[in-house]
Design a protein around this motif. Structure first.
Motif, PDB file in Angstrom:
ATOM      1  N   ASP A 209       0.809  -1.221   0.000  1.00  0.00           N
ATOM      2  CA  ASP A 209       0.000   0.000   0.000  1.00  0.00           C
ATOM      3  C   ASP A 209       0.845   1.275   0.000  1.00  0.00           C
ATOM      4  O   ASP A 209       0.309   2.370   0.199  1.00  0.00           O
ATOM      5  N   GLU A 210       2.122   1.152  -0.248  1.00  0.00           N
ATOM      6  CA  GLU A 210       3.042   2.285  -0.160  1.00  0.00           C
ATOM      7  C   GLU A 210       2.576   3.465  -1.013  1.00  0.00           C
ATOM      8  O   GLU A 210       2.135   3.313  -2.146  1.00  0.00           O
ATOM      9  N   LEU A 211       2.728   4.670  -0.432  1.00  0.00           N
ATOM     10  CA  LEU A 211       2.432   5.916  -1.130  1.00  0.00           C
ATOM     11  C   LEU A 211       3.663   6.803  -1.051  1.00  0.00           C
ATOM     12  O   LEU A 211       4.269   6.941   0.021  1.00  0.00           O
ATOM     13  N   LEU A 212       4.038   7.432  -2.170  1.00  0.00           N
ATOM     14  CA  LEU A 212       5.191   8.315  -2.226  1.00  0.00           C
ATOM     15  C   LEU A 212       4.812   9.579  -2.996  1.00  0.00           C
ATOM     16  O   LEU A 212       4.206   9.492  -4.073  1.00  0.00           O
ATOM     17  N   VAL A 213       5.187  10.739  -2.450  1.00  0.00           N
ATOM     18  CA  VAL A 213       4.969  12.019  -3.128  1.00  0.00           C
ATOM     19  C   VAL A 213       6.172  12.908  -2.835  1.00  0.00           C
ATOM     20  O   VAL A 213       6.667  12.943  -1.702  1.00  0.00           O
TER      21      VAL A 213
END
Length: 248
Positions: A209-213
Motif C-alpha cells: 500500500d506504499e504511497l510516495l509524493v
C-alpha cells in the motif's frame, strides 16, 4: 530462579525483506511473542508480525500473546497522558510476562521499524524490570527514515549539513531550519511551511500500500494531505513520515 529473557526485535518499516539476519536468529530463539492488540482497525499490524514469524521461524511451537492496548487520554497535558499510558502498559506487560513466560523462558516484542526511534518499548521494559525478573537485548531494524530516503533515492542531509528528526508537534512549535525528518504528524504540519519548502513524503513504506509524493509544499502539500486522509479512512490507520528541506 532463572531470569526470563526478552528480545526487542526491530522488524523494519513494512517489507519482510528488511528483517536482518540478526533479527531472524532472535526470532528463532523466542518461544512467546507479545503483541499489542489495538483493535480491529489496526489488526494489520499484528498480522504483519505473525507473517514475519511464519516466514522466518524454522521450528513450530512458538505462540503469540495479544494484549489489549490501554487507552491514552486524548485531552489534557500531552506528556502526562503519555506517562500514564506507559505506566498502564508496563503493568499489563509485567503481568503477561509473569503469567505467560516461565523462568528461563525467552520472549520477544517485535518493534515496527527500529526500537530506538519514537518507540516506547524500551522505556516500558525498564519499568517492567522493576516488577518482574527479566533482562532484555535490542536487535536494530530498518527505520522508516531509511526506507523513506531509499525509496525517494535521496540522501538524508545536504553536504556538510545536519538533519533534525522531530515530530509534527515540534515542527509547529519551532518551525523549520535546514533539513528535518518529521514523524508522528497527524496534523499535516508541513502545510504551515513556506510554499517553496521541499518535501519527500511516504506512507506504508515497504508494503503493497506504499504511497510516495515529492515536490514543494506549494505544489504537493494539499495533495499529500488529501491522500493521507483518504488512506487513513480506507485502512483505519496510517504510518507516514517525511523529509523537509528549507529553500536555499
Amino acid at each position: 530462579m532463572t531470569r526470563r529473557h526478552i528480545h526487542v526485535i526491530g522488524i523494519g518499516a513494512g517489507d519482510p525483506g528488511y528483517v536482518t539476519a540478526q533479527a531472524i536468529e532472535a526470532l528463532n530463539d523466542a518461544q512467546v511473542f507479545f503483541a499489542m492488540d489495538k483493535g480491529s482497525d489496526k489488526s494489520d499490524l499484528v498480522a504483519l508480525r505473525r507473517h514475519i514469524c511464519a516466514r522466518f521461524i524454522r521450528q513450530p511451537g512458538y505462540r503469540f500473546v495479544e494484549l489489549p492496548d490501554p487507552p491514552r487520554a486524548a485531552n489534557g497535558d500531552y506528556r502526562a497522558a503519555v506517562a500514564d499510558w506507559h505506566a498502564a502498559r508496563a503493568r499489563l506487560w509485567a503481568s503477561a510476562i509473569a503469567a505467560e513466560l516461565g523462568p528461563g523462558g525467552v520472549g520477544a516484542f517485535l518493534a515496527w521499524g527500529d526500537p530506538s526511534l519514537y518507540d516506547s518499548t524500551l522505556r516500558i521494559l525498564d519499568a517492567v524490570a522493576a516488577e518482574v525478573d527479566i533482562d532484555y537485548d535490542v536487535i536494530p531494524g530498518i527505520t522508516a527514515v531509511q526506507a523513506l530516503t531509499a525509496r525517494h533515492r535521496i540522501p538524508l542531509n545536504d553536504v556538510g549539513e545536519p538533519v533534525l528528526i522531530t515530530t509534527g508537534r515540534q515542527l509547529r512549535a519551532h518551525g523549520l531550519s535546514g533539513s528535518a525528518v518529521v514523524m508522528l504528524d497527524g496534523d499535516c504540519s508541513f502545510l504551515g511551511c513556506p510554499p517553496d519548502t521541499r518535501i519527500w513524503w511516504g506512507a506504508y513504506l515497504g508494503t503493497a500500500d506504499e504511497l510516495l509524493v515529492a515536490g514543494t509544499v506549494g505544489e504537493v502539500g494539499e495533495r499529500i494531505a488529501s491522500l493521507r486522509a483518504q488512506a487513513r479512512a480506507r485502512h483505519g490507520w496510517i504510518m507516514d513520515t517525511y523529509l523537509l528541506r528549507a529553500a536555499e
